[in-house]
Structures are given as C-alpha cells and as structure tokens.
Design a protein around this motif. Structure first.
Motif, PDB file in Angstrom:
ATOM      1  N   GLU A 122     -17.057  50.127  14.920  1.00 53.79           N
ATOM      2  CA  GLU A 122     -18.194  49.401  15.502  1.00 53.79           C
ATOM      3  C   GLU A 122     -19.498  49.783  14.809  1.00 53.79           C
ATOM      4  OE1 GLU A 122     -20.390  48.762  19.842  1.00 53.79           O
ATOM      5  OE2 GLU A 122     -18.569  49.987  19.680  1.00 53.79           O
ATOM      6  N   LYS A 123     -19.664  51.070  14.545  1.00 53.53           N
ATOM      7  CA  LYS A 123     -20.867  51.526  13.849  1.00 53.53           C
ATOM      8  C   LYS A 123     -20.926  50.946  12.437  1.00 53.53           C
ATOM      9  CE  LYS A 123     -23.250  55.702  12.278  1.00 53.53           C
ATOM     10  NZ  LYS A 123     -23.180  57.186  12.183  1.00 53.53           N
ATOM     11  N   PHE A 124     -19.778  50.892  11.774  1.00 50.46           N
ATOM     12  CA  PHE A 124     -19.726  50.331  10.422  1.00 50.46           C
ATOM     13  C   PHE A 124     -20.124  48.852  10.437  1.00 50.46           C
ATOM     14  CE2 PHE A 124     -17.203  47.961   7.274  1.00 50.46           C
ATOM     15  CZ  PHE A 124     -17.706  48.503   6.100  1.00 50.46           C
ATOM     16  N   LEU A 125     -19.560  48.085  11.388  1.00 55.59           N
ATOM     17  CA  LEU A 125     -19.863  46.654  11.471  1.00 55.59           C
ATOM     18  C   LEU A 125     -21.330  46.421  11.782  1.00 55.59           C
ATOM     19  CD1 LEU A 125     -18.866  43.746  11.456  1.00 55.59           C
ATOM     20  CD2 LEU A 125     -18.264  44.010  13.872  1.00 55.59           C
ATOM     21  N   LEU A 126     -21.858  47.169  12.734  1.00 52.40           N
ATOM     22  CA  LEU A 126     -23.277  47.023  13.075  1.00 52.40           C
ATOM     23  C   LEU A 126     -24.166  47.408  11.896  1.00 52.40           C
ATOM     24  CD1 LEU A 126     -23.352  48.438  16.722  1.00 52.40           C
ATOM     25  CD2 LEU A 126     -23.568  46.055  15.998  1.00 52.40           C
ATOM     26  N   GLY A 127     -23.732  48.429  11.144  1.00 49.31           N
ATOM     27  CA  GLY A 127     -24.494  48.832   9.963  1.00 49.31           C
ATOM     28  C   GLY A 127     -24.530  47.739   8.914  1.00 49.31           C
ATOM     29  N   LYS A 128     -23.408  47.056   8.724  1.00 48.94           N
ATOM     30  CA  LYS A 128     -23.362  45.978   7.743  1.00 48.94           C
ATOM     31  C   LYS A 128     -24.208  44.783   8.190  1.00 48.94           C
ATOM     32  CE  LYS A 128     -21.171  48.001   4.645  1.00 48.94           C
ATOM     33  NZ  LYS A 128     -21.932  48.360   3.426  1.00 48.94           N
ATOM     34  N   LEU A 129     -24.186  44.500   9.480  1.00 45.39           N
ATOM     35  CA  LEU A 129     -25.031  43.418   9.989  1.00 45.39           C
ATOM     36  C   LEU A 129     -26.507  43.769   9.827  1.00 45.39           C
ATOM     37  CD1 LEU A 129     -23.101  42.432  13.247  1.00 45.39           C
ATOM     38  CD2 LEU A 129     -23.215  41.156  11.092  1.00 45.39           C
ATOM     39  N   LEU A 130     -26.841  45.018  10.105  1.00 46.25           N
ATOM     40  CA  LEU A 130     -28.217  45.466   9.925  1.00 46.25           C
ATOM     41  C   LEU A 130     -28.618  45.409   8.453  1.00 46.25           C
ATOM     42  CD1 LEU A 130     -30.773  46.686  11.159  1.00 46.25           C
ATOM     43  CD2 LEU A 130     -29.749  48.955  10.886  1.00 46.25           C
ATOM     44  N   GLU A 131     -27.694  45.772   7.580  1.00 47.79           N
ATOM     45  CA  GLU A 131     -27.959  45.731   6.143  1.00 47.79           C
ATOM     46  C   GLU A 131     -28.194  44.296   5.681  1.00 47.79           C
ATOM     47  OE1 GLU A 131     -25.274  46.674   2.296  1.00 47.79           O
ATOM     48  OE2 GLU A 131     -25.517  48.355   3.688  1.00 47.79           O
ATOM     49  N   LEU A 132     -27.401  43.354   6.206  1.00 53.01           N
ATOM     50  CA  LEU A 132     -27.577  41.947   5.854  1.00 53.01           C
ATOM     51  C   LEU A 132     -28.925  41.440   6.342  1.00 53.01           C
ATOM     52  CD1 LEU A 132     -26.366  39.385   4.635  1.00 53.01           C
ATOM     53  CD2 LEU A 132     -25.294  38.921   6.859  1.00 53.01           C
ATOM     54  N   ALA A 133     -29.291  41.813   7.588  1.00 53.14           N
ATOM     55  CA  ALA A 133     -30.592  41.403   8.116  1.00 53.14           C
ATOM     56  C   ALA A 133     -31.729  42.014   7.303  1.00 53.14           C
ATOM     57  CB  ALA A 133     -30.711  41.819   9.585  1.00 53.14           C
ATOM     58  N   PHE A 134     -31.571  43.274   6.911  1.00 58.10           N
ATOM     59  CA  PHE A 134     -32.580  43.942   6.084  1.00 58.10           C
ATOM     60  C   PHE A 134     -32.708  43.238   4.736  1.00 58.10           C
ATOM     61  CE2 PHE A 134     -33.681  47.214   2.919  1.00 58.10           C
ATOM     62  CZ  PHE A 134     -34.882  47.669   3.438  1.00 58.10           C
ATOM     63  N   SER A 135     -31.577  42.876   4.138  1.00 51.79           N
ATOM     64  CA  SER A 135     -31.590  42.166   2.853  1.00 51.79           C
ATOM     65  C   SER A 135     -32.334  40.846   2.987  1.00 51.79           C
ATOM     66  CB  SER A 135     -30.155  41.904   2.383  1.00 51.79           C
ATOM     67  OG  SER A 135     -29.437  43.098   2.234  1.00 51.79           O
ATOM     68  N   CYS A 136     -32.043  40.131   4.066  1.00 50.63           N
ATOM     69  CA  CYS A 136     -32.695  38.837   4.279  1.00 50.63           C
ATOM     70  C   CYS A 136     -34.206  39.011   4.450  1.00 50.63           C
ATOM     71  CB  CYS A 136     -32.087  38.159   5.510  1.00 50.63           C
ATOM     72  SG  CYS A 136     -32.496  36.417   5.661  1.00 50.63           S
ATOM     73  N   GLY A 137     -34.604  40.036   5.202  1.00 49.28           N
ATOM     74  CA  GLY A 137     -36.028  40.290   5.391  1.00 49.28           C
ATOM     75  C   GLY A 137     -36.729  40.654   4.100  1.00 49.28           C
ATOM     76  N   ILE A 138     -36.092  41.522   3.293  1.00 48.96           N
ATOM     77  CA  ILE A 138     -36.680  41.907   2.005  1.00 48.96           C
ATOM     78  C   ILE A 138     -36.838  40.694   1.099  1.00 48.96           C
ATOM     79  CG2 ILE A 138     -36.195  43.152  -0.149  1.00 48.96           C
ATOM     80  CD1 ILE A 138     -37.321  44.950   1.944  1.00 48.96           C
ATOM     81  N   LEU A 139     -35.785  39.858   1.045  1.00 52.97           N
ATOM     82  CA  LEU A 139     -35.853  38.674   0.190  1.00 52.97           C
ATOM     83  C   LEU A 139     -36.880  37.666   0.693  1.00 52.97           C
ATOM     84  CD1 LEU A 139     -32.240  37.840  -1.003  1.00 52.97           C
ATOM     85  CD2 LEU A 139     -34.227  38.444  -2.368  1.00 52.97           C
ATOM     86  N   ALA A 140     -37.003  37.556   2.008  1.00 49.09           N
ATOM     87  CA  ALA A 140     -38.011  36.646   2.555  1.00 49.09           C
ATOM     88  C   ALA A 140     -39.409  37.092   2.132  1.00 49.09           C
ATOM     89  CB  ALA A 140     -37.899  36.586   4.077  1.00 49.09           C
ATOM     90  N   VAL A 141     -39.678  38.387   2.276  1.00 49.70           N
ATOM     91  CA  VAL A 141     -40.982  38.922   1.875  1.00 49.70           C
ATOM     92  C   VAL A 141     -41.172  38.791   0.373  1.00 49.70           C
ATOM     93  CG1 VAL A 141     -42.392  41.014   1.738  1.00 49.70           C
ATOM     94  CG2 VAL A 141     -41.122  40.501   3.828  1.00 49.70           C
ATOM     95  N   GLY A 142     -40.125  39.155  -0.393  1.00 53.64           N
ATOM     96  CA  GLY A 142     -40.218  39.058  -1.842  1.00 53.64           C
ATOM     97  C   GLY A 142     -40.428  37.636  -2.318  1.00 53.64           C
ATOM     98  N   SER A 143     -39.739  36.694  -1.694  1.00 53.15           N
ATOM     99  CA  SER A 143     -39.887  35.288  -2.083  1.00 53.15           C
ATOM    100  C   SER A 143     -41.289  34.777  -1.767  1.00 53.15           C
ATOM    101  CB  SER A 143     -38.844  34.429  -1.368  1.00 53.15           C
ATOM    102  OG  SER A 143     -37.540  34.812  -1.725  1.00 53.15           O
ATOM    103  N   ILE A 144     -41.791  35.147  -0.596  1.00 50.57           N
ATOM    104  CA  ILE A 144     -43.146  34.717  -0.221  1.00 50.57           C
ATOM    105  C   ILE A 144     -44.170  35.292  -1.192  1.00 50.57           C
ATOM    106  CG2 ILE A 144     -44.942  34.937   1.531  1.00 50.57           C
ATOM    107  CD1 ILE A 144     -42.697  34.843   3.638  1.00 50.57           C
ATOM    108  N   LEU A 145     -44.028  36.579  -1.504  1.00 54.68           N
ATOM    109  CA  LEU A 145     -44.971  37.214  -2.428  1.00 54.68           C
ATOM    110  C   LEU A 145     -44.855  36.606  -3.827  1.00 54.68           C
ATOM    111  CD1 LEU A 145     -44.672  40.986  -1.417  1.00 54.68           C
ATOM    112  CD2 LEU A 145     -46.561  39.415  -0.936  1.00 54.68           C
ATOM    113  N   GLY A 146     -43.618  36.428  -4.297  1.00 52.01           N
ATOM    114  CA  GLY A 146     -43.425  35.869  -5.625  1.00 52.01           C
ATOM    115  C   GLY A 146     -43.980  34.463  -5.752  1.00 52.01           C
ATOM    116  N   ILE A 147     -43.681  33.635  -4.769  1.00 50.70           N
ATOM    117  CA  ILE A 147     -44.186  32.254  -4.801  1.00 50.70           C
ATOM    118  C   ILE A 147     -45.702  32.243  -4.684  1.00 50.70           C
ATOM    119  CG2 ILE A 147     -44.214  30.076  -3.529  1.00 50.70           C
ATOM    120  CD1 ILE A 147     -41.260  30.621  -2.838  1.00 50.70           C
ATOM    121  N   THR A 148     -46.245  33.125  -3.840  1.00 52.39           N
ATOM    122  CA  THR A 148     -47.702  33.195  -3.684  1.00 52.39           C
ATOM    123  C   THR A 148     -48.372  33.600  -4.998  1.00 52.39           C
ATOM    124  OG1 THR A 148     -47.480  33.783  -1.347  1.00 52.39           O
ATOM    125  CG2 THR A 148     -49.586  34.274  -2.408  1.00 52.39           C
ATOM    126  N   VAL A 149     -47.791  34.590  -5.682  1.00 57.61           N
ATOM    127  CA  VAL A 149     -48.345  35.008  -6.980  1.00 57.61           C
ATOM    128  C   VAL A 149     -48.318  33.846  -7.964  1.00 57.61           C
ATOM    129  CG1 VAL A 149     -47.931  36.478  -8.981  1.00 57.61           C
ATOM    130  CG2 VAL A 149     -47.857  37.454  -6.685  1.00 57.61           C
TER     131      VAL A 149
END
Length: 248
Positions: free
Chosen positions: A43-70
């Motif tokens: 259960e901890k492993f699965l939750l960790g992977k879901l959290l990692e996926l959400a973290f990846s999505c958040g990083i890419l969202a911020v990175g995409s916004i910054l990149g497009i803004t630049v």
C-alpha cells in the motif's frame, strides 16, 4: 517528415526515441521491483507511486507554464502572436486533466450525500405525489440509482485521471504544440526534480546501493542525454534553434 510551419516538425525518430526510453524505463522499474523486496508494504509503495506521478505532473505543469511564458515574453511581437495562437493544445491538456479530479470530487460529494439527500428528494417528490409511501419509495430509488451512478463515475474518473496524468507527463502538456524545443528543455527539469524527490522520499526497494543509485541516476542521465540529442537533431536536421524560435 511533415511540416505545417517553418518550426513545426514531426520527427518520427525523436518520437520513437522518446517512446523507447519510456518503455525501457518502465521495464527497468518492473525488473527492479520484481528482483528486490519492497522497502515497505504494498500500500505504501502504491501510494508513493501515485504521489510521484502527481509530483511529476505538477513539476511539468509549472515547467510548461514557465517555458511557454519565457517564449512569449522573450520573442518578437510577431512570434509572440504566433505562439499565443498555439496555446490551444496545452490549455486543452490542462482542462482535460482538471476534469478528472473535478469528477472525483463531485462523485465523492454525491456518495457522502452532500449534494442531495433522501429528505431533499422526499420533499421534491411530495410536491407531485403528496406525502406518503410513494414519495418515500421514489426518493429511495432515485437515491440508490444516484449512488450507483456516482460510484461508477468515481471509478471511471479515477482511471481517467491516472491515464490523463500519465499522458500529460509523457507529452509535457503538449508543449510541443507551441514549439518543438520546449519538451527537450522542460524534460530535464522533471527528471532531476524526480531524482531529488526520490532521494528525499527514500528508496522503494531494498536493493544494493550500486544497483539502486544506478537505477535512480539512469533516468535523469538518459533523459538529459536524449534532450541534448533532440536539440542537436532539431538544429542540424530541421534548422530549429532557440534564437530563431524567438525571432532574433
């Protein structure tokens, strides 16, 4: 190769290399989990992977916004208008991703009875049938059907959210629609942020340090190398450079 404008390209080799790296990464991850015991419970492993996926999505969202803004700020006025006209893809990807959590939230509210409850339904039906057993039965049937529908929406939207999140991560929120250089510039930010996240969060499996850190560094290094190669290929094969992209 098909080009719609001077800096919009469809390079099958680049797409194939990105897909191959993703498949190899998934195979390596599956092998690591299969070869060594988990450091915690499943259960901890699965939750960790879901959290990692959400973290990846958040990083890419911020990175995409910054990149497009630049790109929008640093480009010439003509190029800025051109880039602004290409924002439909990233905006659509963000809205489609947001639809999943919204449906999950609405279905959970419905299951908890926060949207409408039995007494509210009885009051509604009593205005038509009058108070009594008929309005009570109708309220129960509608509530039961609504509960089943909300459960189906919850399950479906959960799967949809996972798939949409992975698609947004894989495509960098369709940043390529704005300019083909953007995914190559954003991807290293994601993988090195994930590396830092994994270092902070601890390993998923009880593997020897040499195996564990080789695996953890393999992703960031391979993605960074692929991004450098992609930028070089876009420059040599298609004549696309950052300076030209900004119109300078």
């Amino acid at each position: 190769m098909h080009t719609s404008t001077t800096d919009r390209v469809e390079d099958k080799l680049i797409t194939g290399m990105q897909l191959a790296r993703t498949v190899l990464g998934l195979v390596a991850a599956v092998w690591l989990v299969a070869a060594y015991p988990l450091s915690g419970d499943g259960e901890k492993f699965l939750l960790g992977k879901l959290l990692e996926l959400a973290f990846s999505c958040g990083i890419l969202a911020v990175g995409s916004i910054l990149g497009i803004t630049v790109f929008l700020v640093a480009s010439t006025p003509d190029r800025r208008r051109d880039f602004a006209g290409r924002l439909r893809g990233p905006i659509s990807a963000a809205l489609m991703l947001a639809a999943g959590p919204l449906c999950i939230w609405m279905s959970v509210k419905a299951l908890k009875g926060d949207l409408i409850d039995g007494e509210d339904l009885k009051d509604i039906f009593s205005t038509v049938t009058g108070p009594g057993i008929i309005c009570t039965v109708l309220a129960f049937l509608v509530l039961a059907i609504g509960w089943l529908a909300a459960l189906a929406v919850l399950l479906g939207s959960s799967v949809y959210t996972l798939l949409a999140t992975y698609a947004c991560v894989f495509t960098c929120f369709l940043a390529r629609d704005v300019h083909p250089l953007l995914p190559a510039l954003i991807s290293p930010l994601l993988v090195w942020s994930l590396f830092a996240f994994q270092m902070f969060n601890g390993p998923d499996v009880a593997a020897p340090p040499e195996v564990l850190y080789t695996f953890m560094l393999g992703g960031p290094l391979s993605v960074t190398a692929l991004s450098v190669w992609e930028v070089r290929r876009l420059r040599i094969r298609h004549g696309i450079t950052l300076r030209a992209a900004l119109g300078h």
